[in-house]
Write an enzyme that holds these catalytic residues in place. Sequence first.
Site, PDB file in Angstrom:
ATOM      1  N   ALA A 193       2.945   5.963  -8.182  1.00  0.00           N
ATOM      2  CA  ALA A 193       4.264   6.065  -8.393  1.00  0.00           C
ATOM      3  C   ALA A 193       4.584   5.724  -9.881  1.00  0.00           C
ATOM      4  O   ALA A 193       5.538   6.413 -10.619  1.00  0.00           O
ATOM      5  CB  ALA A 193       5.016   5.331  -7.543  1.00  0.00           C
ATOM      6  N   GLY A 240       0.743  -1.184  -0.052  1.00  0.00           N
ATOM      7  CA  GLY A 240      -0.047  -0.005  -0.054  1.00  0.00           C
ATOM      8  C   GLY A 240       0.801   1.469  -0.301  1.00  0.00           C
ATOM      9  O   GLY A 240       0.437   2.319   0.453  1.00  0.00           O
ATOM     10  N   SER A 293       2.163   2.203  -5.474  1.00  0.00           N
ATOM     11  CA  SER A 293       3.020   1.821  -6.273  1.00  0.00           C
ATOM     12  C   SER A 293       2.054   2.281  -7.495  1.00  0.00           C
ATOM     13  O   SER A 293       2.965   2.476  -8.875  1.00  0.00           O
ATOM     14  CB  SER A 293       3.216   0.307  -6.391  1.00  0.00           C
ATOM     15  OG  SER A 293       1.910  -0.556  -6.287  1.00  0.00           O
ATOM     16  N   ASP A 341      -1.531  10.692  -3.262  1.00  0.00           N
ATOM     17  CA  ASP A 341      -0.395   9.774  -3.598  1.00  0.00           C
ATOM     18  C   ASP A 341       0.507  10.187  -4.770  1.00  0.00           C
ATOM     19  O   ASP A 341       1.677  10.333  -4.897  1.00  0.00           O
ATOM     20  CB  ASP A 341      -0.893   8.495  -3.744  1.00  0.00           C
ATOM     21  CG  ASP A 341      -2.013   8.196  -4.375  1.00  0.00           C
ATOM     22  OD1 ASP A 341      -2.712   9.359  -4.852  1.00  0.00           O
ATOM     23  OD2 ASP A 341      -2.634   7.273  -4.601  1.00  0.00           O
TER      24      ASP A 341
HETATM   25  O1  PMV Z   1      -5.022   3.251   1.253  1.00  0.00           O
HETATM   26  P1  PMV Z   1      -4.075   4.401   0.632  1.00  0.00           P
HETATM   27  O2  PMV Z   1      -2.562   4.331   1.182  1.00  0.00           O
HETATM   28  O3  PMV Z   1      -3.890   4.343  -0.710  1.00  0.00           O
HETATM   29  O4  PMV Z   1      -4.615   5.610   1.281  1.00  0.00           O
HETATM   30  C1  PMV Z   1      -5.785   5.950   0.917  1.00  0.00           C
HETATM   31  C2  PMV Z   1      -6.067   7.484   1.367  1.00  0.00           C
HETATM   32  C3  PMV Z   1      -7.540   7.608   1.458  1.00  0.00           C
HETATM   33  O5  PMV Z   1      -7.771   9.237   1.826  1.00  0.00           O
HETATM   34  C4  PMV Z   1      -8.473   6.898   2.160  1.00  0.00           C
HETATM   35  C5  PMV Z   1      -8.147   7.944   0.046  1.00  0.00           C
HETATM   36  C6  PMV Z   1      -7.488   8.882  -0.972  1.00  0.00           C
HETATM   37  O6  PMV Z   1      -7.559   8.805  -2.138  1.00  0.00           O
HETATM   38  O7  PMV Z   1      -7.087   9.953  -0.263  1.00  0.00           O
END
Ligand code: PMV
Length: 329
Positions: free
Chosen positions: A114, A108, A111, A155
């Site tokens: 990225a 998690g 990837s 992300d």
């Molecule tokens: O599960 P991850 O590490 O991809 O994080 C998701 C984070 C959320 O806030 C729940 C969703 C988002 O896109 O911000």
Amino acid sequence: MKTVQASAPGKLMLFGEHAVVYGHPCIVTAVDQRVYVTVQKSENATFSVDAPDLKVESYVKPLNILGTGDIPKSVVFLERCYVRFLEKYPQTGGIQVSTKSDFSAKFGFGSSSAVTVAFAKALSTLYGIPLENKQLFALCYQAVLDVQGVGSGFDIASAIWGGTIYYVKPAKIVEILTEKPLPLVVGYTGIKADTATIVKQVEMKKNADEEHVENIFQDIEKLVDIARKEIEQERWDIVGTLMNENEELLEKLGVNTPELDLMIHSARKHAALGAKLSGAGGGDCMIALTQSNTKKKVDDALMQTCAGTIPITTSAPGVRLEKEVELRT
Ligand code: PMV
């Protein structure tokens, strides 16, 4: 024939997950485990991918049907990104793509985002179309939304800007808080979480009780805004307390699991300044903030719990060009 390689880092959410989907801020840090994407033009009108880490060998798709049909999960982000890229910056001829990753997709660490960011950077360099961070973001966010339908883009921003950033979607605010590593230990539950499903669960909860969930998000926002300053000041004891408070609010959203809980409590019991889940919840990773002299103690304790710890350094550099080589044909 030119070959270009670009790389982008994975990420860890520090504060503000879920609330960020609804326009509240979050804080995310880039990790020093990267995804590398290499591209080269090809004379055939095809899009071809080699991604041995993802068990993809010689995936080939004619450009006239790009983005259509059943696209395997392992190449869908690349394919959608190329569709979006060509829409904006039409090209002739095809492309060969290969990828390699420092980390497993199961943690998690982001990837998919990225790989999308590294690919977009490699494409812009290959075709000589310089893209600023905001343009890179718009392209990649579009591609990721095409695939996932949901997501705040935190992300993608982390993969582009790197460091530890304060983020409001869709890159409306991106502020670098620090480029120094944070004293963090990462514990892995061993359970793969499905982010899109958990985001939908929170949405259902919000639809069922709008006021209650919005109040939780408001409380999260308050924490994030305090954490933003405390991280800049490196007041780690306060940052740790804020992490514990953020965890309580995530519990109210119902995204915790027994494994995450076990690891979080073990970290706290072994002198962590604070601990919380990181990301959507439902599995994946938790994070614990430590002092430099207690880092080992926390790491040792978490090593014995669930699937152990993952060694990483935070505030890693964002997307970058690794190689640009002109090959003689
Ligand atoms: O599960 P991850 O590490 O991809 O994080 C998701 C984070 C959320 O806030 C729940 C969703 C988002 O896109 O911000």
